[in-house]
Design an enzyme around this catalytic site. Structure first.
Site, PDB file in Angstrom:
ATOM      1  N   LYS A 242      71.031  43.957  47.246  1.00 39.46           N
ATOM      2  CA  LYS A 242      71.208  44.852  46.104  1.00 39.46           C
ATOM      3  C   LYS A 242      69.855  45.344  45.607  1.00 39.46           C
ATOM      4  O   LYS A 242      68.830  44.676  45.787  1.00 39.46           O
ATOM      5  CB  LYS A 242      71.877  44.095  44.938  1.00 39.46           C
ATOM      6  CG  LYS A 242      73.281  43.593  45.185  1.00 39.46           C
ATOM      7  CD  LYS A 242      73.761  42.807  43.967  1.00 39.46           C
ATOM      8  CE  LYS A 242      75.152  42.218  44.176  1.00 39.46           C
ATOM      9  NZ  LYS A 242      76.183  43.269  44.150  1.00 39.46           N
ATOM     10  N   ASP A 253      78.582  36.322  38.536  1.00 40.82           N
ATOM     11  CA  ASP A 253      79.491  36.588  39.649  1.00 40.82           C
ATOM     12  C   ASP A 253      80.417  35.410  39.956  1.00 40.82           C
ATOM     13  O   ASP A 253      81.154  35.439  40.937  1.00 40.82           O
ATOM     14  CB  ASP A 253      78.706  36.974  40.902  1.00 40.82           C
ATOM     15  CG  ASP A 253      79.461  37.963  41.780  1.00 40.82           C
ATOM     16  OD1 ASP A 253      80.404  38.591  41.281  1.00 40.82           O
ATOM     17  OD2 ASP A 253      79.118  38.090  42.966  1.00 40.82           O
ATOM     18  N   ASP A 312      77.266  42.198  51.157  1.00 47.78           N
ATOM     19  CA  ASP A 312      77.437  42.266  49.704  1.00 47.78           C
ATOM     20  C   ASP A 312      78.912  42.287  49.310  1.00 47.78           C
ATOM     21  O   ASP A 312      79.235  42.289  48.126  1.00 47.78           O
ATOM     22  CB  ASP A 312      76.714  43.495  49.146  1.00 47.78           C
ATOM     23  CG  ASP A 312      76.537  43.447  47.644  1.00 47.78           C
ATOM     24  OD1 ASP A 312      76.620  42.340  47.079  1.00 47.78           O
ATOM     25  OD2 ASP A 312      76.333  44.509  47.027  1.00 47.78           O
ATOM     26  N   GLU A 314      80.917  39.832  49.559  1.00 47.10           N
ATOM     27  CA  GLU A 314      81.018  38.394  49.849  1.00 47.10           C
ATOM     28  C   GLU A 314      82.152  37.701  49.098  1.00 47.10           C
ATOM     29  O   GLU A 314      82.677  36.681  49.555  1.00 47.10           O
ATOM     30  CB  GLU A 314      79.676  37.708  49.516  1.00 47.10           C
ATOM     31  CG  GLU A 314      79.445  37.334  48.066  1.00 47.10           C
ATOM     32  CD  GLU A 314      79.461  38.503  47.105  1.00 47.10           C
ATOM     33  OE1 GLU A 314      79.910  38.309  45.957  1.00 47.10           O
ATOM     34  OE2 GLU A 314      79.046  39.609  47.475  1.00 47.10           O
ATOM     35  N   ARG A 316      85.259  38.510  48.532  1.00 45.80           N
ATOM     36  CA  ARG A 316      86.536  38.478  49.258  1.00 45.80           C
ATOM     37  C   ARG A 316      86.477  37.531  50.452  1.00 45.80           C
ATOM     38  O   ARG A 316      87.503  37.021  50.896  1.00 45.80           O
ATOM     39  CB  ARG A 316      86.923  39.886  49.688  1.00 45.80           C
ATOM     40  CG  ARG A 316      86.013  40.538  50.705  1.00 45.80           C
ATOM     41  CD  ARG A 316      86.116  42.044  50.695  1.00 45.80           C
ATOM     42  NE  ARG A 316      85.494  42.620  49.515  1.00 45.80           N
ATOM     43  CZ  ARG A 316      85.469  43.919  49.226  1.00 45.80           C
ATOM     44  NH1 ARG A 316      86.048  44.774  50.044  1.00 45.80           N
ATOM     45  NH2 ARG A 316      84.886  44.359  48.131  1.00 45.80           N
TER      46      ARG A 316
END
Length: 463
Positions: A242, A253, A312, A314, A316
């Protein structure tokens, strides 16, 4: 309208005259929810009189009023509130939730300033009538506060192992069984998604499992709810890294994981007659020589494969493992996952409304109503079959990134197969934006919101 504490006649006359004085610097009081009119009484007892509007007297209005009151009284050590004679138990629950949640503070300062307001006394004609409402408010507020603490803790402290330990410490006194699986167990049991995402970090992944059921009850007679929460303790994006600005708040997160932990704590505190199992797949997504790469194919728990288009995407990946494990080993009657999954959720629905995906409209409606009662919001979104082509793969069952279009929907479609035989009773909630507040607003404080604890607890209570 009368209150449980009648103002002395002289003071009542002063209040009436003051409210009707057009020279007051404040606009005329209209009694709206959360509206506070402040009357100083120098040398008097009380020293300050706060007149609080409660709107129509609905629970949501009282929640707003409770938050406004503790903020208005934040410079004083004590606050005494006389309840109206016609307030409902639901209103009192809202009042206490608003007051407790707005009082939340988080700091790691070396010399933190203690809060000035330390005591709230509520005066009522019939305390026993409201005892259950207050207990429910306290249970939800405690669960939400823990979820906020977990989100707000910086990621240099918040490793997967640390998160799991905090949850176990909070859960054990409430009679919740806890188990934490380490990387060796995950490897032996083929949790490929978690191992791939966590492979780039020196702090390995963990699978947290918390199990609540009341004592002395046949477990097979109870409805079994499984709650899964995304637990990425920090997300750099991995090799698909990112930009710096996008990384700034990635300590949040694991907001979905924090929410499901808070919800099971509340369920246990309320001794709800349900089986509630919580799974939090915990990992830190870092770039390194051992990180997973774009182009890799990952085999999840249960055998499904994913081609990596973006490291990115990640969340799921770890959720896929946890959902498949839940269906195969826990046999849920209802399966719900919460995740700070996509930026597309916030683009579509903004900061205060989460996206809900389900093929079970009755279940979606029940969660919508629970969220409304709790003062949170969800909105059911579609699962268009023609969007499946966005997650096609030439070499695997699916690719893990549907591109920039319809991000939330393609993420939900990616997860759906992992629900397996529970697909007809599965709900996915993308709550990326509501997990964080940029400033104080009603019962929210700046930082982690604990979004989802209140909604899930209300829904569990309804069962």
């Amino acid at each position: 309208m009368g209150t449980a504490y009648a103002l002395p006649e002289q003071l009542r006359g002063l209040v009436d005259a003051w409210l009707g004085d057009e020279r007051r610097p404040e606009p005329p009081a209209k009694g709206k929810a959360g509206e506070i009119a402040t009357l100083p009484l120098p040398g008097g007892v009380p020293a300050v009189l706060l007149l609080a509007g409660s709107g129509d007297g609905a629970e949501a209005d009282w929640r707003k009023t409770g938050a406004a009151l503790v903020r208005a009284a934040s410079g004083d050590p004590e606050l005494t509130l006389a309840l109206p004679s016609d307030v409902s138990p639901e209103g009192v629950r809202g009042l206490f939730e608003g007051a407790l949640l707005a009082s939340y503070r988080f700091t790691l300062a070396s010399d933190p300033k203690p809060p000035t307001l330390t005591s709230l006394t509520v005066v009522t004609d019939d305390p026993s009538r409201f005892a259950d409402a207050v207990a429910r408010a306290e249970a939800v507020a405690r669960g939400t506060a823990l979820a906020r603490d977990l989100v707000n803790t910086p990621s240099n402290i918040k490793s997967p192992e640390w998160f799991a330990a905090q949850a176990v410490e909070a859960a054990t006194p409430l009679g919740i069984d806890a188990q934490v699986r380490d990387p060796e167990w995950l490897a032996a049991n083929d949790f490929g998604g978690m191992l791939a995402v966590g492979g780039g970090s020196t702090r390995g992944p963990r699978l947290l499992e918390l199990r609540w059921a009341p004592d002395g009850v046949d477990l097979h007679s109870l409805r079994h709810v499984v709650l899964v929460g995304k637990g990425i303790t920090f997300d750099t994006g991995g090799i698909s890294i990112k930009p710096a600005q996008g990384m700034q708040l990635m300590k949040k997160d694991m907001g979905g994981g924090a929410a499901v932990v808070g919800a099971v704590l509340a369920a246990a505190a309320l001794r709800l007659p349900l089986r509630v199992t919580v799974l939090v797949p915990l990992a830190e997504n870092m770039p390194s020589g051992s990180a997973y790469r774009p182009g890799d194919v990952v085999r999840h728990y249960g055998g499904r494969t994913s081609e990596i288009f973006s490291t990115d995407a990640e969340g799921r990946m770890v959720l896929g493992d946890a959902l498949a494990y839940a269906v195969a080993t826990l046999r849920p009657d209802v399966l719900i996952d919460l995740a700070t999954l996509t930026g597309g959720q916030g683009v579509a629905l903004g900061k205060r409304t989460a996206a809900l995906f389900s093929e079970n409209d009755d279940l979606a409606k029940a969660l919508f109503e629970a969220a409304e009662q709790a003062g949170e919001r969800v909105w059911q979104m579609p699962l268009p079959e023609d969007y499946l082509e966005q997650i096609d793969s030439d070499v695997a069952d699916a690719n893990n990134s549907g591109g920039r279009g319809a991000q939330s929907a393609t993420a939900a479609l990616f997860l759906r197969p992992f629900a397996g035989e529970a697909r007809d009773r599965w709900v996915h909630v993308d709550m990326s934006s509501p997990a964080w507040s940029d400033g104080p607003s009603d019962e929210l404080t700046k930082g982690g919101t604990g979004w989802g604890v209140r909604t899930l607890t209300r829904w569990l209570e309804s069962l």
